[in-house]
Design an enzyme around this catalytic site. Structure first.
Site, PDB file in Angstrom:
ATOM      1  N   GLY A  53       2.939   4.715  -8.277  1.00 16.14           N
ATOM      2  CA  GLY A  53       4.553   5.153  -7.944  1.00 16.14           C
ATOM      3  C   GLY A  53       4.475   6.685  -7.369  1.00 16.14           C
ATOM      4  O   GLY A  53       4.253   7.694  -6.813  1.00 16.14           O
ATOM      5  N   GLY A  54       4.305   7.388  -8.662  1.00 17.68           N
ATOM      6  CA  GLY A  54       4.656   8.722  -8.521  1.00 17.68           C
ATOM      7  C   GLY A  54       4.071   9.609  -7.339  1.00 17.68           C
ATOM      8  O   GLY A  54       4.660  10.467  -6.984  1.00 17.68           O
ATOM      9  N   SER A 104       0.942   5.364 -13.990  1.00 25.36           N
ATOM     10  CA  SER A 104       0.326   6.629 -13.979  1.00 25.36           C
ATOM     11  C   SER A 104      -0.972   6.843 -13.619  1.00 25.36           C
ATOM     12  O   SER A 104      -1.384   7.676 -14.560  1.00 25.36           O
ATOM     13  CB  SER A 104       0.654   7.177 -15.385  1.00 25.36           C
ATOM     14  N   GLY A 131       5.762   5.594 -14.666  1.00 28.10           N
ATOM     15  CA  GLY A 131       6.406   6.414 -14.738  1.00 28.10           C
ATOM     16  C   GLY A 131       6.378   7.383 -16.156  1.00 28.10           C
ATOM     17  O   GLY A 131       6.840   7.958 -16.019  1.00 28.10           O
ATOM     18  N   ASN A 183       3.889   2.816  -3.961  1.00 25.38           N
ATOM     19  CA  ASN A 183       5.473   1.873  -3.770  1.00 25.38           C
ATOM     20  C   ASN A 183       6.283   3.066  -4.333  1.00 25.38           C
ATOM     21  O   ASN A 183       6.260   3.637  -5.123  1.00 25.38           O
ATOM     22  CB  ASN A 183       5.141   0.969  -5.412  1.00 25.38           C
ATOM     23  N   TRP A 184       6.774   3.637  -2.545  1.00 27.21           N
ATOM     24  CA  TRP A 184       8.056   4.641  -3.136  1.00 27.21           C
ATOM     25  C   TRP A 184       9.362   4.216  -3.690  1.00 27.21           C
ATOM     26  O   TRP A 184       9.976   5.339  -4.285  1.00 27.21           O
ATOM     27  CB  TRP A 184       8.113   4.982  -1.431  1.00 27.21           C
ATOM     28  N   LYS A 185       9.039   2.677  -4.001  1.00 24.73           N
ATOM     29  CA  LYS A 185      10.210   2.564  -4.925  1.00 24.73           C
ATOM     30  C   LYS A 185      11.635   3.207  -4.168  1.00 24.73           C
ATOM     31  O   LYS A 185      11.689   3.383  -2.805  1.00 24.73           O
ATOM     32  CB  LYS A 185      10.548   3.344  -6.716  1.00 24.73           C
ATOM     33  N   GLU A 225       9.763  -3.657 -12.583  1.00 24.32           N
ATOM     34  CA  GLU A 225      11.494  -2.723 -12.756  1.00 24.32           C
ATOM     35  C   GLU A 225      12.302  -4.147 -12.153  1.00 24.32           C
ATOM     36  O   GLU A 225      13.490  -3.751 -12.463  1.00 24.32           O
ATOM     37  CB  GLU A 225      11.300  -1.728 -12.076  1.00 24.32           C
ATOM     38  N   HIS A 251       6.932  -6.950  -9.638  1.00 15.24           N
ATOM     39  CA  HIS A 251       7.289  -5.464 -10.476  1.00 15.24           C
ATOM     40  C   HIS A 251       8.105  -5.166 -11.129  1.00 15.24           C
ATOM     41  O   HIS A 251       9.138  -6.310 -11.652  1.00 15.24           O
ATOM     42  CB  HIS A 251       8.065  -4.398  -9.440  1.00 15.24           C
ATOM     43  N   GLU A 296       0.451  -3.633 -14.661  1.00 11.88           N
ATOM     44  CA  GLU A 296       0.569  -2.490 -14.522  1.00 11.88           C
ATOM     45  C   GLU A 296       1.711  -2.331 -16.176  1.00 11.88           C
ATOM     46  O   GLU A 296       2.540  -3.234 -16.042  1.00 11.88           O
ATOM     47  CB  GLU A 296       2.040  -2.621 -13.577  1.00 11.88           C
TER      48      GLU A 296
HETATM   49  P1  PGA Z   1       3.646   5.078 -11.373  1.00 11.11           P
HETATM   50  O1  PGA Z   1       3.885   3.374 -10.845  1.00 11.11           O
HETATM   51  O2  PGA Z   1       2.781   4.966 -10.757  1.00 11.11           O
HETATM   52  O3  PGA Z   1       4.364   6.207 -10.922  1.00 11.11           O
HETATM   53  O4  PGA Z   1       3.889   4.908 -12.856  1.00 11.11           O
HETATM   54  C1  PGA Z   1       3.257   3.206 -10.858  1.00 11.11           C
HETATM   55  C2  PGA Z   1       4.150   1.695 -10.504  1.00 11.11           C
HETATM   56  O5  PGA Z   1       5.754   1.134 -10.592  1.00 11.11           O
HETATM   57  O6  PGA Z   1       3.933   0.739  -9.331  1.00 11.11           O
END
Ligand code: PGA
Length: 259
Positions: free
Chosen positions: A236-237, A215, A175, A11-13, A99, A97, A169
């Protein structure tokens, strides 16, 4: 026990502009685009979906959108329809998600509408669920996940479940560099699988892939993915760097869930 093929999502956001997105997509496709051992989905930002889908075309890597609107067309300024995404080669939709739930304000009702519309349109769905820190502290982790799973999947047929992955998640782990312990993550996944057996049946519960997100890094992926009910991850990251993401994909291949 069913052997579920691992699934890793990136997930590159709201990160990576055109050239960066293309380079990362190419690196992922070159490394795992021919692999049958794992399903890999990459989710760039909207403007680059088309370009990334062209890079992934003909490979096993699927391209996912981070959002879409559930209505087919019409006066919905700023929104993007599922058929538009399918036109440019998108095969997967992320829904729910945290977010989008907690920053943008999506409700369970909207998450469910998007999930059903995407499945009806023929897309795969990665439905995200997870508790906030205060809910965890109050002992509500399983209840929150159960409610988000029930609401998110309301009206989804047993047949459609073959195209659903659920990403657990925990919000406090996204993050932040904090990760659920493998044991805590396993417990949450097992509880979600139990919800699926209540909503559908045990076969569907055993066949559905549940992936952990929050994470995940190369250093912790193998232990997380080695848990019985964890079938991969949503990253994500660490998905923004080819080496890290591919190391995480390797960790998923090395630990077939349910084995
Ligand atoms: P993260 O994000 O690996 O940066 O914690 C995961 C996600 O939001 O899918």
């Amino acid at each position: 026990m069913a052997i579920r093929k691992p699934h890793v999502g990136g997930n590159w956001k709201m990160n990576l502009h055109g050239n960066e997105a293309a380079a990362l997509a190419q690196a992922v496709v070159d490394a795992v685009g021919g692999s049958d051992a794992v399903d890999v989905t990459i989710c760039p930002a909207f403007p680059y979906l088309s370009q990334v889908a062209q890079i992934a075309a003909g490979s096993h890597v699927k391209v996912g959108a981070q959002d879409a609107y559930h209505e087919a067309n019409g006066a919905f300024t700023g929104e993007v329809s599922l058929s538009m995404l399918q036109d440019i080669g998108v095969e997967v939709l992320l829904t729910g998600h945290s977010e989008r739930r907690h920053v943008i304000g999506e409700t369970d009702v909207l998450v469910n509408a998007k999930t059903r519309a995407a499945l009806d349109a023929g897309l795969d769905v990665i439905l995200c669920v997870g508790e906030k820190e205060e809910q965890r502290d109050a002992g509500q982790t399983d209840a929150v996940n159960a409610a988000q799973t029930y609401y998110g999947l309301a009206g989804v047929s047993a047949d459609q479940m073959a195209r659903v992955t659920i990403a657990y998640e925990p919000v406090w782990a996204i993050g932040t560099g904090k990760t659920a312990t493998p044991a805590d993550a396993q417990n949450a996944h097992a509880a979600i699988r139990k919800v699926l057996s209540e909503m559908y049946d045990n076969n569907i519960a055993q066949a559905t892939r549940l992936q952990y997100g929050g994470s995940v890094k190369p250093a912790n992926a193998a232990e997380l993915f080695g848990q019985t009910d964890i079938d991969g991850g949503l990253i994500g990251g660490a998905a923004l760097k080819a080496d890290d993401f591919l190391a995480i994909v390797d960790a998923a291949v090395g630990t077939p869930a349910g084995a």
